[in-house]
Design a protein around this motif. Structure first.
Motif, PDB file in Angstrom:
ATOM      1  N   ASN A   1       8.937   0.869   2.078  1.00 49.62           N
ATOM      2  CA  ASN A   1       7.899  -0.121   1.820  1.00 49.62           C
ATOM      3  C   ASN A   1       8.912  -1.090   1.397  1.00 49.62           C
TER       4      ASN A   1
ATOM      5  N   VAL B   1       8.087  -1.882   6.955  1.00 49.32           N
ATOM      6  CA  VAL B   1       8.608   0.061   6.267  1.00 49.32           C
ATOM      7  C   VAL B   1       9.640   0.285   6.970  1.00 49.32           C
ATOM      8  N   VAL B   2      10.080   1.459   6.214  1.00 49.18           N
ATOM      9  CA  VAL B   2      10.926   2.204   6.874  1.00 49.18           C
ATOM     10  C   VAL B   2      11.082   3.220   6.486  1.00 49.18           C
ATOM     11  N   PRO B   3      10.900   4.847   6.994  1.00 48.09           N
ATOM     12  CA  PRO B   3      11.017   6.515   6.709  1.00 48.09           C
ATOM     13  C   PRO B   3      12.219   5.445   5.237  1.00 48.09           C
ATOM     14  N   ARG B   4      11.285   7.023   4.252  1.00 42.49           N
ATOM     15  CA  ARG B   4      12.269   6.669   3.110  1.00 42.49           C
ATOM     16  C   ARG B   4      13.600   7.037   2.876  1.00 42.49           C
ATOM     17  N   GLY B   5      14.100   7.911   3.730  1.00 45.20           N
ATOM     18  CA  GLY B   5      15.350   8.419   3.993  1.00 45.20           C
ATOM     19  C   GLY B   5      16.444   7.297   3.960  1.00 45.20           C
ATOM     20  N   LYS B   6      15.231   5.974   4.611  1.00 44.82           N
ATOM     21  CA  LYS B   6      16.421   5.115   5.884  1.00 44.82           C
ATOM     22  C   LYS B   6      16.790   3.604   4.740  1.00 44.82           C
TER      23      LYS B   6
ATOM     24  N   HIS C   1       8.249  -0.847  -2.767  1.00 46.84           N
ATOM     25  CA  HIS C   1       7.846   0.342  -3.333  1.00 46.84           C
ATOM     26  C   HIS C   1       8.908   1.105  -2.551  1.00 46.84           C
TER      27      HIS C   1
ATOM     28  N   GLY D   1      -2.236  -1.619   0.267  1.00 50.47           N
ATOM     29  CA  GLY D   1      -1.925  -0.288  -0.820  1.00 50.47           C
ATOM     30  C   GLY D   1      -1.865  -0.714  -2.009  1.00 50.47           C
ATOM     31  N   GLY D   2      -0.472  -0.918  -2.381  1.00 48.93           N
ATOM     32  CA  GLY D   2      -0.248  -0.794  -3.699  1.00 48.93           C
ATOM     33  C   GLY D   2       0.976  -0.093  -4.335  1.00 48.93           C
TER      34      GLY D   2
ATOM     35  N   CYS E   1      -0.177   3.750  -4.444  1.00 47.15           N
ATOM     36  CA  CYS E   1      -0.428   4.519  -3.741  1.00 47.15           C
ATOM     37  C   CYS E   1       0.818   5.309  -3.146  1.00 47.15           C
TER      38      CYS E   1
ATOM     39  N   GLY F   1      14.449  14.300   3.777  1.00 49.52           N
ATOM     40  CA  GLY F   1      14.903  12.951   3.239  1.00 49.52           C
ATOM     41  C   GLY F   1      13.249  11.974   3.339  1.00 49.52           C
ATOM     42  N   ASN F   2      13.343  12.524   4.550  1.00 44.65           N
ATOM     43  CA  ASN F   2      11.480  11.718   5.182  1.00 44.65           C
ATOM     44  C   ASN F   2      10.579  12.090   4.560  1.00 44.65           C
TER      45      ASN F   2
ATOM     46  N   GLY G   1      -2.530   7.635  -2.789  1.00 45.45           N
ATOM     47  CA  GLY G   1      -2.724   7.491  -1.433  1.00 45.45           C
ATOM     48  C   GLY G   1      -3.404   5.870  -0.628  1.00 45.45           C
TER      49      GLY G   1
ATOM     50  N   MET H   1       5.954   6.692   8.553  1.00 44.75           N
ATOM     51  CA  MET H   1       5.924   6.513   7.602  1.00 44.75           C
ATOM     52  C   MET H   1       4.420   7.254   7.507  1.00 44.75           C
ATOM     53  N   GLN H   2       3.899   6.782   6.078  1.00 42.27           N
ATOM     54  CA  GLN H   2       2.600   6.954   5.324  1.00 42.27           C
ATOM     55  C   GLN H   2       2.002   5.339   5.902  1.00 42.27           C
ATOM     56  N   LYS H   3       2.958   4.821   5.795  1.00 40.41           N
ATOM     57  CA  LYS H   3       2.031   2.866   5.172  1.00 40.41           C
ATOM     58  C   LYS H   3       2.477   2.484   6.694  1.00 40.41           C
ATOM     59  N   SER H   4       1.390   2.436   7.197  1.00 41.46           N
ATOM     60  CA  SER H   4       2.326   1.729   8.506  1.00 41.46           C
ATOM     61  C   SER H   4       1.009   1.200   8.248  1.00 41.46           C
TER      62      SER H   4
ATOM     63  N   ASP I   1       7.606   4.517  -1.177  1.00 42.29           N
ATOM     64  CA  ASP I   1       7.548   5.128   1.261  1.00 42.29           C
ATOM     65  C   ASP I   1       8.180   4.240   1.659  1.00 42.29           C
TER      66      ASP I   1
ATOM     67  N   GLY J   1       3.632  -2.754   6.472  1.00 46.59           N
ATOM     68  CA  GLY J   1       3.060  -1.690   5.994  1.00 46.59           C
ATOM     69  C   GLY J   1       2.127  -2.115   4.596  1.00 46.59           C
TER      70      GLY J   1
END
Lengths: 421, 472, 430
Positions: free
Chosen positions: B377, B343-348, B372, B150-151, B154, A63-64, B158, A143-146, B375, B414
């Motif tokens: 964000n 930002v949180v992990p995308r699964g959350k 976003h 970002g944007g 990304c 999921g992550n 990236g 996360m990738q974005k931080s 990811d 983020g």
């Protein structure tokens, strides 16, 4: 020298803490792959931390899109575990069968996938580090974005064990591409190969990998390569090979394949083999990965320069009197050239048999001239490998302004100066 | 903070062909960024070359005068604010695109180049610079690098740090270093680049950047899916990744945001929907067709309320304009908008949204969530009236928001950086050890923190200084 | 910081409007002076902060303040991109009014400006006299000599004068025009001041095209200059007086479908009357008037087609006048009209809505900067390969024509009405 094999990050931290207190010199070792081609210099450590027992892949989180691993986890194992979950860990140093994630992080390793995906430094979300002070610290995030403060992760990647020991990492994963296809493009000359590679990039494509091998690279494993259907000796019209991996959805892979076939069709006597069988593709890349050991085989000593230049200047080192064609014979001097085409990273290998002093001197002089020309084109010598590497020239020393600051940071993390880089 | 006449004179000599501004009106105009705070500088300097930047920085350091680098000041966290006065060093005059190597996909630029101008310059070569923050028409590349912008794009391509292949930097002691375009391939230059991107002007000033460009994808397709339940956003994103796809953009907005956009712009959005997911795929024509078809199938599988595929450029532009309109629309819906970019992990994501709604309710505040989805964000905006009581509750809500996000394993920022506004929260996220480690790095590059002081790290005496210098 | 007592006239700066600016900086991308001059003080955000500083007593509206306020083109491109709807145009106009309360213009400048604004522009008879003088000066060769021997600013000003051989076309010359064919409706025409003297054929074409579309055109007596130049130069009370005069003249507007304006600057000013007269007795009348005002293109654009038989084979491009695109948000109708002419090939120029540098009397007061904007504009226009640049404002037309002449180019610059007249083969000289 005492070798210790810790099994937990806390153990590592404790060992470092006590080494700091006592002033014991500490070194770290992962899979030992780097030492095979780059013997350590300087004073040996008194205590060597061997992290090979900390090799667990703690979790793969679908999921992550991440994996949590210990520093001693072997790269190939991580890749396999990811693929089993329908995910993909792109960094592919050629020693991936044995090298560890921790080792990759220590030297910022990368491989052919650098072209489309990047290397180790692009796929680490966070690190678990044992500081020389004995305290553990985490860098990065899940996360990738931080952007909370500095990117300590990228700061540490490539710095060896100067600032601490990486005990674990959170790795970024991607969804597994739906299709992968490997192409073998046999071309008449090395320059032709470089031109095709440039044309591929100019055409707006970004293959997952694009490796350029010269005649000598093919010769040291000739039977294996010809088993795919490539032309056999003594054809001098198949002197280089472009090994290309495409990935994406099926329609996109087909389109890119067709485009590349078209580009090669414009080249006389070029030949494109498409490896549809995944097993064959796997073997082709395995051949690529064993290239260096094969080049080293039978040579009493050797040296290899890894240099980088902006991709469009990949042919800069070569000139009319130094065309990129390996000498026919590969004794006593074995010269080979291969590149991550598209990224602009060139490898110049010189295998040396001291019995043939004259030929070896010529080969080394020729290599040094090529490197000189490469520098003239704005390129840079990244690093040299092998027991004879000092014969190829010095790597450029980094600017003192930077080294002084790094030394200051090192000093603040490791006041007693016990960490062996 | 006073600047001696001798230093002023020296600086005027150094920046002979740039600008040195000292009139009261000039100083006021360089006292702010996009946070509505402002602090008065003592001098504004706009150099025209790296050498001038280096010389000014050195001269200032010799007298212990702070130097604050500035781009277009679209920063929302106070990054370019001269909190303790000193010199605002504006990079906007250094705005040349020095060279583009199309075959090597490389651009060499000065820091004052506007992001959008690089896009325009690369376009004739069939290339673009992927980081696309919403400020791209105004923000400078130097600023993008300082914040690691970002944007939406990304997700696939990236963030800024993935596109910086080399930097020329002026260190806080005035020394100049150029890694060249291949710095990213070699340690220690790669470590320097890794640190500089996102360092918010506290480790050095970028005077040249070697940036990676990417081919403009020949085709793209946009889709919009409205949802019955907000959880479906996360479900759809999950299914898309599980299918092995990475779209170029995956943006969402919640039901409240949809109604606000519809209120102001009357575009016929579904006012009953719980969320809107906007998807863009790009690549070669054949690939895009296939990816779009697969995403359509995913949306059907997830049982979205309605799926719309843009069939023309106009339709596509309208879809993305709705996303682009969000921030101003939200600003207009209240006296004050307090926008956080967590930002949180995308699964959350689904869990995060649920918890945020809950905490907003508990604090009696309206909240809008968009951002976003791909990811994790989230741009969470509290809509607050100009009322001291509400403002106080909003401040508490923001603190709680950060606690919630951190508990989920996320981050307090983020894209926007710590700057001045979030110094209190850095340690919440990375802990005391983490903060100490970063301070060691800062101190090695920027002893006494003369370059851009009071940013990122909470310093003692900060409150007093801020009170003294602050205009607004 | 110690607060100084607020300057005179500062109450004109509306705190509420100033506070709508959240300093996000989005306006910097669209501001021509920021892009040219590169300093925050010459950006909308900076100018607003300066106004805020004056309004809060931190700054005096001194010469430097005046400089930055007057370097603004008042093109309002910033309003188009502003996310929070800051009414920048009205803010900078108020700021200039504050400046006028304070500054002393150079000894000759104030009388010269007063002469033009107060003694000339509002009076059709005096404008006719000016037109006659100019025509004589041109015919006798005096104008050519003056151009040859002039220098500095005067040279630049003279360069802006078009060919003035055609006789002026003033309100007194016509009271009502009958439509061709069965009447579709009845419109009132706002005449303007300087345009009919310097560009009379535009007026002729406007009238002819409206008639061709089937409208009876009424030209109310007693109307005068719209007051835009006055308002943009800080003479607020003068502008209000002119507004009142026009409201009275157009009171008969109830019997017409619309009040047509063919000058973007005037159109924006007329639509701005409610704001100008806010809080006065005429506010209500101004609102009703405003509802009736339509730009020529805005009005005809709704018709969406060219009268039968109209055609023209050529390549054209369109220059958005700032006060039509940003001031009135009218951008698609002119393009639709142009594209609807059979035979026309329409080419969009880059930055079509960026100011050409005319900006009222900006090109007279800031010639060097104005030239920089003009050069950019012409480069983009010429790059399209179009033979004709179409615009919808006299200031733009004069500026572009002067630039074309100076560069020795063959591109034509015409008003939208002139092009339509040409397409319909209407003799714009009747």
């Amino acid at each position: 020298m005492q070798v210790v094999q810790p099994t937990t990050p806390d153990e590592v931290a404790e060992l470092l803490g006590s080494a700091q207190a006592k002033g014991t010199r500490v070194g770290v070792r992962g899979g030992g792959t780097l030492e095979q081609i780059l013997p350590a210099e300087g004073t040996a450590p008194e205590l060597l931390l061997d992290l090979s027992r900390m090799n667990r892949i703690t979790s793969i989180e679908r999921g992550n899109l991440l994996a949590r691993v210990e520093a001693g986890a072997v790269t190939a194992a991580v890749q396999a575990a990811a693929e089993a979950e329908g995910l993909f860990y792109p960094p592919d140093p050629t020693s991936l069968e044995t090298c560890t994630i921790g080792g990759n992080i220590a030297c910022a390793a990368s491989g052919p996938h650098q072209l489309k995906y990047g290397g180790t430094r692009d796929f680490v979300l966070g690190l678990e580090v044992a500081l020389p002070s004995g305290k553990p610290v985490r860098t990065g995030a899940d996360m990738q974005k931080s952007v909370a403060g500095y990117d300590m992760t990228r700061f540490l990647i490539g710095s060896g064990a100067r600032f601490g020991v990486v005990t674990g990492a959170v790795l970024r994963l991607l969804p597994k591409p739906q299709r992968r296809r490997t192409l073998l493009c046999s071309l008449t000359t090395f320059s032709a190969g470089a031109s095709i590679a440039l044309a591929v990039m100019k055409g707006g494509m970004t293959p997952a990998a694009m490796e350029l091998l010269d005649l000598r690279c093919l010769e040291v494993d000739r039977d294996a390569w010809t088993s795919f259907g490539l032309p056999n000796r003594p054809t001098v019209e198949a002197e280089s090979l472009l090994l290309i991996e495409l990935d994406g959805v099926e329609a996109s892979v087909n389109r890119q394949r067709a485009q590349i076939e078209q580009l090669c069709a414009d080249q006389a006597k070029a030949m494109v083999l498409i490896l549809t069988d995944p097993e064959k593709a796997r073997r082709a890349w395995e051949l690529r990965r064993r290239l260096l050991p094969r080049l080293m085989a039978g040579m009493p000593t050797w040296a290899m320069a890894v240099a980088a230049v902006v991709p469009e200047k990949l042919l800069a080192p070569f000139s009319s009197d130094e065309p990129p064609v390996a000498p026919i014979s590969d004794r006593p001097a074995r010269v080979a050239c291969f590149a991550h085409a598209g990224t602009g990273m060139l490898h110049l290998f010189v295998g040396i048999d001291p019995a043939g002093e004259r030929e070896c001197d010529e080969a080394l002089a020729s290599s040094r001239r090529m490197l000189h020309r490469l520098r003239g084109a704005g390129g840079t010598l990244l690093r040299t490998y092998g027991p004879a590497r000092h014969l190829l020239g010095e790597e450029e020393a980094p600017a003192s302004a930077l080294m002084e600051r790094l030394a200051a940071i090192q000093q603040s993390f490791d006041p007693k100066g016990v960490m062996v880089p | 903070m006073r600047i001696s006449p001798a230093l002023r004179q020296k600086i005027r000599q150094i920046v002979f062909d740039g600008k040195v501004l000292s009139e009261p009106g000039d100083l006021y105009c360089y006292s702010y960024d996009a946070t509505r705070m402002s602090f008065l500088p003592d001098l504004v300097v706009e150099p025209t070359s790296a050498r001038q930047v280096a010389d000014v920085v050195r001269a200032a350091k010799e007298e212990g005068v702070p130097v604050v680098p500035r781009g277009a000041a679209t920063c929302t966290t106070g990054g370019p604010l001269p909190v303790s006065g000193g010199i605002v060093l504006s990079l906007t005059l250094m705005n040349r695109i020095l060279r583009i190597f199309p075959d090597s996909r490389l651009a060499i630029v000065e820091p004052g180049v506007v992001n959008g101008d690089l896009q325009a310059a690369a376009q004739p070569y069939g290339l673009f610079f992927p980081p696309d923050p919403s400020s791209f028409r105004v923000s400078t590349l130097g600023g993008n690098i300082a914040e690691c912008a970002g944007g939406p794009r990304c997700l696939k391509y990236g963030v800024t740090k993935d596109f910086v292949q080399g930097l020329e930097v002026v260190f806080p002691d005035g020394r100049l270093l150029d890694t060249g375009p291949l710095g990213y391939l070699r340690w220690p230059e790669s470590a320097l680049i890794g640190l500089m991107v996102g360092s918010e002007g506290t480790l050095g000033i970028v005077t040249k950047a070697y940036l990676k460009l990417h081919p403009i994808p020949p085709a793209r397709r946009s889709l919009a899916a409205t949802m019955f339940r907000i959880e479906q956003v996360g479900e759809a994103v999950n299914e898309i990744f599980s299918a092995g796809l990475v779209p170029a953009k995956l943006e969402f907005m919640d039901g409240f945001a949809m109604r606000l956009v519809d209120d102001f712009y009357k575009v016929g959005l579904d006012r009953e929907a719980a969320a809107l997911l906007l998807i863009e795929v790009d690549g070669d024509k054949e690939g895009v067709e296939e990816e779009a078809a697969q995403i359509e199938a995913v949306c059907q599988k997830v049982r979205v309320k309605k799926l719309q595929i843009a069939r023309s450029i106009e339709e596509e532009e309208l879809l993305w304009r709705m996303r682009g309109m969000l921030s101003p629309t939200v600003s207009r819906a209240a006296d004050i908008k307090i926008n956080e970019d967590v930002v949180v992990p995308r699964g959350k994501v689904a869990e995060a949204l649920r918890l945020i709604e809950e905490l907003a309710r508990r604090h009696g505040l309206r909240v809008v969530n968009y951002g976003h989805a791909g990811d994790g964000n989230l741009h969470t905006s509290f809509l607050v009236d100009d009322d001291p009581e509400q403002k106080r509750r909003a401040e508490e809500a923001v603190s709680e928001l950060f606690r919630v996000v951190l508990r989920l394993g996320g981050s307090v920022t983020g894209e926007h950086g710590i700057g001045l506004t979030k110094v209190k929260f850095l340690a919440w996220e990375i802990g005391e050890e983490g903060t100490a480690a970063m301070r060691k790095v800062r101190d090695a590059f920027n002893p006494q923190a003369l370059m851009n002081p009071y940013k990122i790290f909470l310093e003692s005496g900060a409150e007093a200084i801020q009170g003294d210098k602050r205009l607004a | 910081m110690a607060e100084k007592p607020a300057a005179r006239g500062v109450e004109l700066l509306d705190k509420g409007k100033i506070d709508t600016c959240v300093q996000c900086g989005m306006c910097l991308s669209s501001c021509p002076t920021y892009r040219e001059l590169g300093v925050e003080m010459d950006s909308p955000r900076g100018r607003i902060f300066l106004m805020k500083s004056v309004q809060e007593g931190r700054l005096q509206p001194d010469d430097l303040f005046a400089r930055h306020m007057y370097l603004c083109l008042d093109c309002r491109a910033c309003e188009t991109v502003c996310p929070t709807g800051v009414p920048f145009g009205s803010l900078v106009e108020a700021a200039r009014a504050v400046v006028e309360h304070h500054r002393r213009l150079p000894i000759l400048a104030r009388p010269a400006r007063d002469l033009a604004f107060t003694w000339l522009l509002p009076y059709p008879d005096r404008l006719r006299l000016l037109g006659t003088i100019l025509r004589l000066a041109q015919r006798s060769g005096l104008l050519a000599i003056a151009r040859l021997f002039s220098f500095g600013r005067l040279r630049g000003w003279l360069a802006l004068l078009p060919d003035v051989s055609a006789s002026p076309f003033l309100p007194g010359d016509v009271t009502s025009i009958r439509p061709i064919g069965s009447p579709r409706g009845r419109v009132a025409l706002f005449w303007g001041c300087v345009a009919p003297v310097l560009l009379p054929n535009v007026q002729r074409a406007t009238v002819a095209v409206l008639a061709r579309y089937g409208y009876e055109v009424v030209v109310p007596e007693g109307q005068s200059c719209c007051g835009a130049l006055h308002l943009h130069n800080g003479l607020r009370e003068d502008a209000q007086a002119l507004a009142r005069r026009n409201l009275t003249a157009f009171d008969e507007g109830a019997r017409t479908e619309a009040v047509i304006v063919n000058a973007a600057g005037c159109g924006a000013a007329l639509k701005g009357y409610p704001e100008l007269l806010r809080g006065t007795a005429e506010e209500g009348r101004a609102e009703r008037f405003r509802a009736a005002v339509k730009d020529f293109a805005e009005f005809l654009g709704a018709a969406k087609e060219v009268p039968e038989g109209g055609r023209l084979k050529t390549t054209v491009t369109y220059q958005d006048p700032c006060h039509l695109a940003h001031g009135q948000r009218v951008t698609s109708e002119p393009r639709q009209l142009l594209k609807s002419i059979p035979g026309i090939e329409f080419k969009e120029m880059r930055d079509a809505d960026r100011c050409c540098g005319s900006a009222g009397i900006y090109n007279l007061l800031n010639p060097e900067l104005s030239q920089r904007f003009l050069k950019s504009k012409l480069d983009h226009a010429v790059h399209t390969g179009a033979k004709i640049i179409v615009t919808a404002n006299p200031g733009c037309q004069l500026q572009l024509q002067a630039g074309i002449r100076q560069a020795g180019l063959s591109t034509e610059v015409v008003h939208l009405a002139e092009l339509l007249a040409r397409a319909c083969e209407l003799d714009a000289g009747n």
